[in-house]
Design a protein around this motif. Structure first.
Motif, PDB file in Angstrom:
ATOM      1  N   UNK A  12     -46.853 -10.236 -93.428  1.00  0.00           N
ATOM      2  CA  UNK A  12     -47.428 -11.017 -92.341  1.00  0.00           C
ATOM      3  C   UNK A  12     -46.978 -10.467 -90.994  1.00  0.00           C
ATOM      4  N   UNK A  13     -47.729 -10.828 -89.951  1.00  0.00           N
ATOM      5  CA  UNK A  13     -47.392 -10.493 -88.582  1.00  0.00           C
ATOM      6  C   UNK A  13     -47.320 -11.784 -87.780  1.00  0.00           C
ATOM      7  N   UNK A  14     -46.308 -11.889 -86.917  1.00  0.00           N
ATOM      8  CA  UNK A  14     -46.165 -13.069 -86.062  1.00  0.00           C
ATOM      9  C   UNK A  14     -47.116 -12.907 -84.884  1.00  0.00           C
ATOM     10  N   UNK A  15     -47.955 -13.922 -84.655  1.00  0.00           N
ATOM     11  CA  UNK A  15     -48.983 -13.825 -83.621  1.00  0.00           C
ATOM     12  C   UNK A  15     -48.713 -14.725 -82.423  1.00  0.00           C
ATOM     13  N   UNK A  19     -41.173 -14.315 -81.045  1.00  0.00           N
ATOM     14  CA  UNK A  19     -41.060 -13.179 -81.965  1.00  0.00           C
ATOM     15  C   UNK A  19     -42.415 -12.533 -82.218  1.00  0.00           C
ATOM     16  N   UNK A  20     -43.331 -12.690 -81.278  1.00  0.00           N
ATOM     17  CA  UNK A  20     -44.699 -12.180 -81.399  1.00  0.00           C
ATOM     18  C   UNK A  20     -44.696 -10.668 -81.593  1.00  0.00           C
ATOM     19  N   UNK A  21     -45.510 -10.219 -82.550  1.00  0.00           N
ATOM     20  CA  UNK A  21     -45.648  -8.792 -82.804  1.00  0.00           C
ATOM     21  C   UNK A  21     -44.811  -8.274 -83.951  1.00  0.00           C
ATOM     22  N   UNK A  22     -43.786  -9.006 -84.370  1.00  0.00           N
ATOM     23  CA  UNK A  22     -42.938  -8.560 -85.469  1.00  0.00           C
ATOM     24  C   UNK A  22     -43.653  -8.764 -86.801  1.00  0.00           C
ATOM     25  N   UNK A  61     -25.482 -14.583 -90.849  1.00  0.00           N
ATOM     26  CA  UNK A  61     -26.811 -14.448 -90.265  1.00  0.00           C
ATOM     27  C   UNK A  61     -27.839 -14.618 -91.372  1.00  0.00           C
ATOM     28  N   UNK A  62     -28.730 -15.604 -91.190  1.00  0.00           N
ATOM     29  CA  UNK A  62     -29.788 -15.866 -92.160  1.00  0.00           C
ATOM     30  C   UNK A  62     -31.131 -15.797 -91.440  1.00  0.00           C
ATOM     31  N   UNK A  63     -32.214 -15.734 -92.205  1.00  0.00           N
ATOM     32  CA  UNK A  63     -33.556 -15.744 -91.625  1.00  0.00           C
ATOM     33  C   UNK A  63     -33.990 -17.183 -91.379  1.00  0.00           C
ATOM     34  N   UNK A  64     -34.430 -17.476 -90.161  1.00  0.00           N
ATOM     35  CA  UNK A  64     -34.893 -18.812 -89.817  1.00  0.00           C
ATOM     36  C   UNK A  64     -36.378 -18.968 -90.098  1.00  0.00           C
ATOM     37  N   UNK A  65     -36.826 -20.209 -90.118  1.00  0.00           N
ATOM     38  CA  UNK A  65     -38.230 -20.484 -90.417  1.00  0.00           C
ATOM     39  C   UNK A  65     -39.061 -20.527 -89.137  1.00  0.00           C
ATOM     40  N   UNK A  66     -40.351 -20.245 -89.293  1.00  0.00           N
ATOM     41  CA  UNK A  66     -41.309 -20.378 -88.194  1.00  0.00           C
ATOM     42  C   UNK A  66     -42.527 -21.113 -88.729  1.00  0.00           C
ATOM     43  N   UNK A  67     -43.317 -21.687 -87.831  1.00  0.00           N
ATOM     44  CA  UNK A  67     -44.480 -22.471 -88.237  1.00  0.00           C
ATOM     45  C   UNK A  67     -45.530 -21.547 -88.841  1.00  0.00           C
ATOM     46  N   UNK A  68     -46.181 -22.049 -89.868  1.00  0.00           N
ATOM     47  CA  UNK A  68     -47.141 -21.239 -90.623  1.00  0.00           C
ATOM     48  C   UNK A  68     -48.342 -20.834 -89.780  1.00  0.00           C
ATOM     49  N   UNK A  69     -48.653 -21.592 -88.747  1.00  0.00           N
ATOM     50  CA  UNK A  69     -49.794 -21.243 -87.889  1.00  0.00           C
ATOM     51  C   UNK A  69     -49.486 -20.062 -86.974  1.00  0.00           C
ATOM     52  N   UNK A  70     -48.229 -19.677 -86.871  1.00  0.00           N
ATOM     53  CA  UNK A  70     -47.837 -18.569 -86.002  1.00  0.00           C
ATOM     54  C   UNK A  70     -47.821 -17.228 -86.717  1.00  0.00           C
ATOM     55  N   UNK A  71     -48.276 -17.179 -87.970  1.00  0.00           N
ATOM     56  CA  UNK A  71     -48.314 -15.907 -88.694  1.00  0.00           C
ATOM     57  C   UNK A  71     -49.732 -15.652 -89.214  1.00  0.00           C
ATOM     58  N   UNK A  72     -50.064 -14.357 -89.338  1.00  0.00           N
ATOM     59  CA  UNK A  72     -51.329 -13.981 -89.967  1.00  0.00           C
ATOM     60  C   UNK A  72     -51.038 -12.955 -91.054  1.00  0.00           C
ATOM     61  N   UNK A  73     -51.792 -13.043 -92.116  1.00  0.00           N
ATOM     62  CA  UNK A  73     -51.623 -12.153 -93.258  1.00  0.00           C
ATOM     63  C   UNK A  73     -52.188 -10.783 -92.930  1.00  0.00           C
ATOM     64  N   UNK A  74     -51.450  -9.740 -93.291  1.00  0.00           N
ATOM     65  CA  UNK A  74     -51.907  -8.376 -93.078  1.00  0.00           C
ATOM     66  C   UNK A  74     -52.540  -7.846 -94.365  1.00  0.00           C
ATOM     67  N   UNK A  75     -53.570  -7.060 -94.186  1.00  0.00           N
ATOM     68  CA  UNK A  75     -54.199  -6.408 -95.347  1.00  0.00           C
ATOM     69  C   UNK A  75     -55.219  -7.183 -95.997  1.00  0.00           C
TER      70      UNK A  75
END
Length: 75
Positions: A12-15, A19-22, A61-75
């Protein structure tokens, strides 16, 4: 449980957000809270108490969560 557009293992890509663009791989999907955890996108420091499982304790250091609407599936 509602259906989500991403699942564990998807690229996925953060839109939106700071963290946009990661990009990264989804490691956890929480459909009830509409959040996802993406590997390496939102590192968060967490204080861990000493225990048998974690004898050193301290800050991890752990990975934090983000809202599902802020990501798009790649491919």
């Amino acid at each position: 449980m509602s259906k989500t557009h991403v699942k564990k293992g998807d690229q996925v890509q953060v839109i939106a957000g700071s963290h946009k663009g990661k990009t990264g791989t989804v490691t956890l999907v929480n459909a009830a809270k509409n959040t996802v955890v993406v590997e390496g996108v939102r590192p968060v420091k967490k204080a861990i108490r000493r225990s048998e499982q974690e004898p050193d304790g301290g800050l991890k250091t752990i990975d934090g969560s983000i809202h599902i609407s802020n990501v798009k599936k790649l491919g």
